[in-house]
Design a protein around this motif. Sequence first.
Motif, mmCIF file in Angstrom:
data_model
loop_
_atom_site.group_PDB
_atom_site.id
_atom_site.type_symbol
_atom_site.label_atom_id
_atom_site.label_comp_id
_atom_site.label_asym_id
_atom_site.label_seq_id
_atom_site.Cartn_x
_atom_site.Cartn_y
_atom_site.Cartn_z
ATOM 1 N N LEU A 116 0.812 -1.203 0.000
ATOM 2 C CA LEU A 116 0.000 0.000 0.000
ATOM 3 C C LEU A 116 0.853 1.263 0.000
ATOM 4 O O LEU A 116 0.439 2.314 -0.473
ATOM 5 N N PRO A 122 2.445 3.066 -3.907
ATOM 6 C CA PRO A 122 2.009 4.241 -4.681
ATOM 7 C C PRO A 122 2.261 5.551 -3.944
ATOM 8 O O PRO A 122 2.471 6.583 -4.571
ATOM 9 N N LEU A 123 2.263 5.479 -2.612
ATOM 10 C CA LEU A 123 2.420 6.725 -1.861
ATOM 11 C C LEU A 123 3.867 7.198 -1.815
ATOM 12 O O LEU A 123 4.143 8.387 -1.722
ATOM 13 N N CYS A 125 7.411 11.464 -7.495
ATOM 14 C CA CYS A 125 6.662 12.060 -8.583
ATOM 15 C C CYS A 125 6.947 11.356 -9.900
ATOM 16 O O CYS A 125 8.072 11.318 -10.368
ATOM 17 N N TRP A 126 5.935 10.772 -10.466
ATOM 18 C CA TRP A 126 6.115 10.046 -11.727
ATOM 19 C C TRP A 126 6.373 11.009 -12.869
ATOM 20 O O TRP A 126 6.897 10.626 -13.887
ATOM 21 N N ASP A 127 5.925 12.205 -12.681
ATOM 22 C CA ASP A 127 6.030 13.155 -13.771
ATOM 23 C C ASP A 127 7.214 14.081 -13.627
ATOM 24 O O ASP A 127 7.305 15.080 -14.304
ATOM 25 N N GLU A 182 12.338 16.409 -24.064
ATOM 26 C CA GLU A 182 10.910 16.525 -24.287
ATOM 27 C C GLU A 182 10.505 17.994 -24.393
ATOM 28 O O GLU A 182 10.942 18.839 -23.619
ATOM 29 N N ARG A 241 -5.637 25.316 -27.550
ATOM 30 C CA ARG A 241 -6.626 25.213 -26.478
ATOM 31 C C ARG A 241 -6.555 23.860 -25.788
ATOM 32 O O ARG A 241 -6.782 23.747 -24.606
ATOM 33 N N GLN A 299 -3.899 21.819 -25.549
ATOM 34 C CA GLN A 299 -2.629 21.581 -24.882
ATOM 35 C C GLN A 299 -2.684 22.199 -23.481
ATOM 36 O O GLN A 299 -2.779 23.413 -23.355
ATOM 37 N N PRO A 300 -2.626 21.369 -22.438
ATOM 38 C CA PRO A 300 -2.786 21.963 -21.104
ATOM 39 C C PRO A 300 -1.624 22.845 -20.670
ATOM 40 O O PRO A 300 -1.768 23.624 -19.735
ATOM 41 N N GLU A 301 -0.480 22.730 -21.336
ATOM 42 C CA GLU A 301 0.668 23.524 -20.889
ATOM 43 C C GLU A 301 0.591 24.970 -21.362
ATOM 44 O O GLU A 301 1.175 25.864 -20.763
ATOM 45 N N VAL A 302 -0.092 25.195 -22.467
ATOM 46 C CA VAL A 302 -0.118 26.538 -23.035
ATOM 47 C C VAL A 302 -1.012 27.448 -22.204
ATOM 48 O O VAL A 302 -2.145 27.112 -21.904
ATOM 49 N N ARG A 303 -0.472 28.591 -21.834
ATOM 50 C CA ARG A 303 -1.293 29.504 -21.040
ATOM 51 C C ARG A 303 -2.175 30.343 -21.946
ATOM 52 O O ARG A 303 -1.808 30.653 -23.073
ATOM 53 N N ARG A 304 -3.268 30.744 -21.393
ATOM 54 C CA ARG A 304 -4.140 31.640 -22.153
ATOM 55 C C ARG A 304 -3.565 33.042 -22.200
ATOM 56 O O ARG A 304 -3.971 33.863 -22.998
ATOM 57 N N THR A 305 -2.622 33.336 -21.328
ATOM 58 C CA THR A 305 -2.054 34.683 -21.313
ATOM 59 C C THR A 305 -0.880 34.819 -22.294
ATOM 60 O O THR A 305 -0.229 35.840 -22.319
#
Lengths: 367, 403
Positions: free
Chosen positions: B14, B17-18, B22-24, B118, B146, B148-154
């Motif tokens: 158990l 996973p804890l 950080c996998w990322d 990357e 839009r 792509q979660p990395e791209v900022r709207r700003t």
Amino acid sequence: MAKPKGITVAQTTAILISSIIGVGVLRLPLTAVQAGDTGAPLVTLLGVSVASVGVWVVAKLSMRFPNQSIIEYSEVILGKWLGRLYGFLMIAFFIILTGLGAREFGEVVVTAVLKETPIEVIVIVMLFMATMFVRHDLHTFAYIHSFYVPFILAPTLIIIVLSLKNANPLYLQPVFGNELNINAMLYGVLIVASLFQTGFIVSLIFPAMEKPEKAMKAGMWGIAVTSVLYVMVVVAILAVFGPEEVKKLNWPTLELTRATSFPGKILQRLDVVFLAIWVTAVFTTIFSGYMFTIRSLSQLLKLRDHKLFSMFFLPIFFVIAMVPENVMQMYKIIETVGAWGLVITIAPIFLLITAKARKLPAKRSGA
Amino acid sequence: MLKKSICTFCVILLCLPLLSGCWDSLDIEKSATILGIAIDKVESGDAQETGKITHFDEDDLTEEMIRLTAQISVPGRIPLGPETGGGGGEQEPVWVLRAIGHTIDDAMLNLQQELADEIFLGHLRIIVVSEEIAREGVERFNDFLRRQPEVRRTTWMVVSKEEAARYMEVAPKLERVPGLYVTAMVDNAVDLGKFPNDFAGIFWSHLSSKGQDGYLPYLKIKDEDNIEIEGLSYFKGEKMIGVIDPIEIGLFMGAINQKQGGYGAFIQVPDTKERVLVRAERRNTKTKTAIKDGKPEVHLRIRYEGEIEEKTVGNINIDDPKIIQKIEKQATKETTAALKKLIAKLQEEESDIFGFGERIRAEHPSYWNKQVKTKENWHNIYKDIDIHVEMTTHIRRVGMKEK
């Protein structure tokens, strides 16, 4: 075990707030805008009103049966078997709701932040954390919730206020929406109302309150705070993006934080801050769902303790969480389940009417 | 004993996973951080350059090819503070790479194929689109950006007069990182009141809105390594259709109620041949809409507050309030005429960058629902609506000189 001191009004309010605010807040504006176009705040407001009726009824019932939870008094009101059936349905519904909530959480995290981490790990870690905490009694439960509430409310408010500098008030007009479609709107109202279903947890808390006669006050405060927050979120998002843009976004609330920066370039994007709060908010919601499930089940089976079930439900939640194939299917399921769930959460009205008709609590007080 | 070891095993399982961390996790020096991208059209000769990376068969794709030029920051070479000593000056802080593809993501994947690290878009600050591409439509890039979660709207999106790729390499003296200079340019233009705040997120909202068209800064390279805001490119739907001059940006900002003024204009002093430079400091605009005889009408009431900053050499004194009043009148006359001309031009080209349509939608929903409904309809109606302009100019200051 000595009979512990009851839960206070403030704690009940906190439980209600942090149980309701959860994953749903990310998609709420989209649902509302799809239903009502620029009338989204109105849709939200109506949805909130429907939800508050539910809480009002539960509070009324709890004041009638101050020492019993909904599982127990529904047996009293409806008779043994019908009451048990209702209790069972409620538990089943909460199991599905919690499982899907965990999935929705995982889905957002995997799409937006941790792209490499398997969704299974994210879901199981979240569920496992809840498992650890449900082993405690209702007091710990209340403390955890009241501890987290400020951390959920304050940053959300700050983000809303900061985002308003890019707001365009034109996007909020007309208040009834441009393409008013009553059916779509009513459906939207119900879906928004279904976001409040975790608030049903109070039916579990009310009997444990220090002063059960204050149940109504706690319930109404909880609903008021969450609805103000939800309406504000919808207004801010609509004003910043405009109705047509919101319709293009999967999670408009998350997008709002990505379009907002802290003044003075301290933080150029607020999504990191927001996600941290949001994880907390989701945790408290799943925690509540979990608690409701196992407490209610132990009451249904007339067991003294609920700890027995804490581990038992982990795999069940997990399996439910893994059922949907993709986000789109997941939201279809959540919508359907939510709509059916409304039947369950509205049912207490009939309980209340029946109880009134049969003049029940008077006969069996102290049962 | 057995029970105990099973217990331990479960606990360890158990904890896995804890405690796995950080996998990322992605070290900063192991990611290719892209600061800016430029999108150009591919000249016909270059088309064969791409390998088979995202498609099985070239013929299946009908989308026209684009060339993506990315500016990747080189880890450790981005100066974090003021430069100390002259040693590090030789190394370029960025690396410019090119890739072509049918879509922006296709090009990104092709780019990744030739990059060890990357690609990370979280720090993307500027997207330069060449005019050629912008005229063909920008919606094909927006989808990726839009999603792509990395791209900022700003992030800022700008249109370039010449080849966009050149913007990735121009190195003005003020900023060591070329891409950041372009960003600073548009950011500061907003602060100085020279351009309305219009980062990609706002631009996307405008594109989606049924009653508004988008606009973007229009840049031009001047003298090899400097950049100038050459005007404002306006869109009709997703396609850029023209450019207005910088001085007209000032008028446009007046029309959309952007309060801070940044432009000055020469105003002829009545009855003389001299001119004074009047700079707008603040504007305040009230917009009213009405439906008259089944046709929308817009009334703009703009109030300018300005300052005389300079006069051309001559005999005329501007110390008389009466003369100032005359100048105010003249300024009003000239600006009104210019704004009317601008509006007429944009109406003719059916580009509603003012967002009058949004106003009609918001304030006259019953008209909108019956007559307009879609952006195309709005363009048709917008073409011949009446837009009335009423202006007042107030000169508050003449600087520190008496005459």
